[in-house]
Enzyme design. Structure first.
Site, PDB file in Angstrom:
ATOM      1  N   LYS A   1       0.982  -1.177   0.085  1.00 24.57           N
ATOM      2  CA  LYS A   1      -0.065  -0.299   0.040  1.00 24.57           C
ATOM      3  C   LYS A   1       1.535   0.907   0.468  1.00 24.57           C
ATOM      4  O   LYS A   1       0.387   2.124  -0.418  1.00 24.57           O
ATOM      5  CB  LYS A   1      -0.416   0.573   1.352  1.00 24.57           C
TER       6      LYS A   1
ATOM      7  N   ARG B   1     -10.130   2.206   7.650  1.00 19.04           N
ATOM      8  CA  ARG B   1     -10.155   0.448   8.621  1.00 19.04           C
ATOM      9  C   ARG B   1     -10.817   0.103   8.807  1.00 19.04           C
ATOM     10  O   ARG B   1     -11.082  -0.833   9.200  1.00 19.04           O
ATOM     11  CB  ARG B   1      -8.884   0.618  10.224  1.00 19.04           C
TER      12      ARG B   1
ATOM     13  N   ARG C   1      11.346  -7.046   6.795  1.00 21.60           N
ATOM     14  CA  ARG C   1      10.647  -5.642   6.003  1.00 21.60           C
ATOM     15  C   ARG C   1      11.890  -5.133   6.783  1.00 21.60           C
ATOM     16  O   ARG C   1      11.747  -5.070   8.338  1.00 21.60           O
ATOM     17  CB  ARG C   1       9.606  -5.661   6.088  1.00 21.60           C
TER      18      ARG C   1
ATOM     19  N   ARG D   1      10.323  -2.604  12.129  1.00 23.81           N
ATOM     20  CA  ARG D   1       9.203  -1.702  12.680  1.00 23.81           C
ATOM     21  C   ARG D   1       8.400  -2.334  14.388  1.00 23.81           C
ATOM     22  O   ARG D   1       8.584  -3.670  14.162  1.00 23.81           O
ATOM     23  CB  ARG D   1       8.169  -1.845  11.908  1.00 23.81           C
TER      24      ARG D   1
ATOM     25  N   ARG E   1      -3.144  -8.097  13.429  1.00 24.92           N
ATOM     26  CA  ARG E   1      -3.251  -7.241  12.932  1.00 24.92           C
ATOM     27  C   ARG E   1      -4.080  -7.598  11.441  1.00 24.92           C
ATOM     28  O   ARG E   1      -4.601  -7.201  10.753  1.00 24.92           O
ATOM     29  CB  ARG E   1      -1.727  -6.461  12.016  1.00 24.92           C
TER      30      ARG E   1
HETATM   31  P1  AMP Z   1      -0.226   0.666   8.719  1.00 23.23           P
HETATM   32  O1  AMP Z   1       1.189   1.809   8.370  1.00 23.23           O
HETATM   33  O2  AMP Z   1      -1.426   1.291   8.447  1.00 23.23           O
HETATM   34  O3  AMP Z   1       0.260  -0.742   9.391  1.00 23.23           O
HETATM   35  O4  AMP Z   1      -0.524   1.544  10.451  1.00 23.23           O
HETATM   36  C1  AMP Z   1       0.467   0.506  11.611  1.00 23.23           C
HETATM   37  C2  AMP Z   1      -0.730   0.936  12.917  1.00 23.23           C
HETATM   38  O5  AMP Z   1      -1.068   2.386  12.869  1.00 23.23           O
HETATM   39  C3  AMP Z   1      -2.101   0.267  12.712  1.00 23.23           C
HETATM   40  O6  AMP Z   1      -1.690  -1.188  13.160  1.00 23.23           O
HETATM   41  C4  AMP Z   1      -3.195   0.825  13.761  1.00 23.23           C
HETATM   42  O7  AMP Z   1      -2.162   0.581  15.102  1.00 23.23           O
HETATM   43  C5  AMP Z   1      -2.769   2.334  13.535  1.00 23.23           C
HETATM   44  N1  AMP Z   1      -3.637   2.372  12.773  1.00 23.23           N
HETATM   45  C6  AMP Z   1      -2.896   3.530  10.880  1.00 23.23           C
HETATM   46  N2  AMP Z   1      -3.830   3.293  11.234  1.00 23.23           N
HETATM   47  C7  AMP Z   1      -4.944   3.468  11.498  1.00 23.23           C
HETATM   48  C8  AMP Z   1      -6.511   3.966  11.613  1.00 23.23           C
HETATM   49  N3  AMP Z   1      -7.430   4.264  10.209  1.00 23.23           N
HETATM   50  N4  AMP Z   1      -7.383   3.048  12.506  1.00 23.23           N
HETATM   51  C9  AMP Z   1      -6.959   2.964  13.478  1.00 23.23           C
HETATM   52  N5  AMP Z   1      -5.219   2.016  13.178  1.00 23.23           N
HETATM   53  C10 AMP Z   1      -4.469   2.496  12.473  1.00 23.23           C
END
Ligand code: AMP
Length: 219
Positions: free
Chosen positions: A17, A92, A129, A161, A172
């Site tokens: 993404k 999400r 990663r 990360r 996740r």
């Molecule tokens: P990502 O980088 O998109 O994988 O996001 C990393 C983490 O940030 C996720 O596992 C959530 O804990 C939080 N997060 C990111 N975007 C959202 C969202 N739209 N709603 C809720 N939590 C989010």
């Protein structure tokens, strides 16, 4: 109807993404709106928001809808989003998708691109990663910047990360199935969903996305 090109990119973590959103933003001069990046920046800067959400991110759980909805609302008002934005990692869940419709208005979202990837490949990709803490560039374990620990683009430190651990990855994936997968029907019912195969080279995925944008008359 809004003339902005607002696109939603959906997919499991590791589906590409972030990479594809970056490419879309470069190609079409759109703002890259990644809620994950905004939250990680708040954590890195140790802001009150960062302190509030750190343990949630580390556990692979979702931050509250109110928090992310208002982050996105504010972000979409910034000048670089005037032509439109690529929403990466938001929405999400259905509540967030409804909030987004309120923010951008009827017809404000032009397309939802789902990058499809099997769980086995997600696990394989995420375990290897590494990311630059400063500019967010993603590296594979074998890339020189990951081996040296120094980002070749900006000199920042390259790390794993804190939510790319096996426990947080599993959590996740579970959260994706429960909360995010229903969004595929949400956008399908609005005739806005296209699916691309994420198990291909970056350029090929990008070409597939462009083909879908062209087919929909969005380019
Ligand atoms: P990502 O980088 O998109 O994988 O996001 C990393 C983490 O940030 C996720 O596992 C959530 O804990 C939080 N997060 C990111 N975007 C959202 C969202 N739209 N709603 C809720 N939590 C989010």
């Amino acid at each position: 109807m809004s003339s902005q090109l607002n696109l939603v990119v959906l997919g499991k973590q590791g589906a590409g993404k972030g990479t594809q959103s970056d490419l879309l933003c470069q190609r079409y001069e759109l703002a890259h709106v990644s809620t994950g990046d905004i939250l990680r920046a708040a954590i890195a800067q140790d802001t009150p928001l960062g302190r509030e959400v750190k343990s949630i991110l580390d556990a692979g759980e979702l931050v509250s809808d109110d928090v992310v909805n208002s982050l996105v609302e504010v972000r979409l008002r910034e000048p670089d989003a005037a032509r439109g934005a690529v929403l990466d990692g938001f929405p999400r869940n259905t509540e967030q998708a409804e909030a987004l419709e309120r923010i951008v208005g009827v017809g404000g979202i032009k397309l939802c691109i789902y990058i499809d990837l099997a769980n086995e490949i997600v696990i394989e990709r995420l375990s290897s990663r590494r990311v630059c803490q400063v500019c967010g560039t993603v590296y594979k374990l074998t890339d020189a910047s990951a081996v040296s620990g120094t980002c070749e683009k900006c000199g920042g430190t390259v790390v794993q990360r804190s939510d790319d651990t096996p426990e947080a990855i599993a959590k996740r994936l579970e959260t994706f199935e429960r909360e995010t997968r229903p969004l595929l029907s949400f956008y399908e019912s609005r005739d806005l969903l296209v699916t691309v195969d994420g198990d291909q080279a970056v350029d090929t995925v990008a070409r597939d996305i462009d083909a879908q944008l062209l087919e929909r008359g969005l380019l």
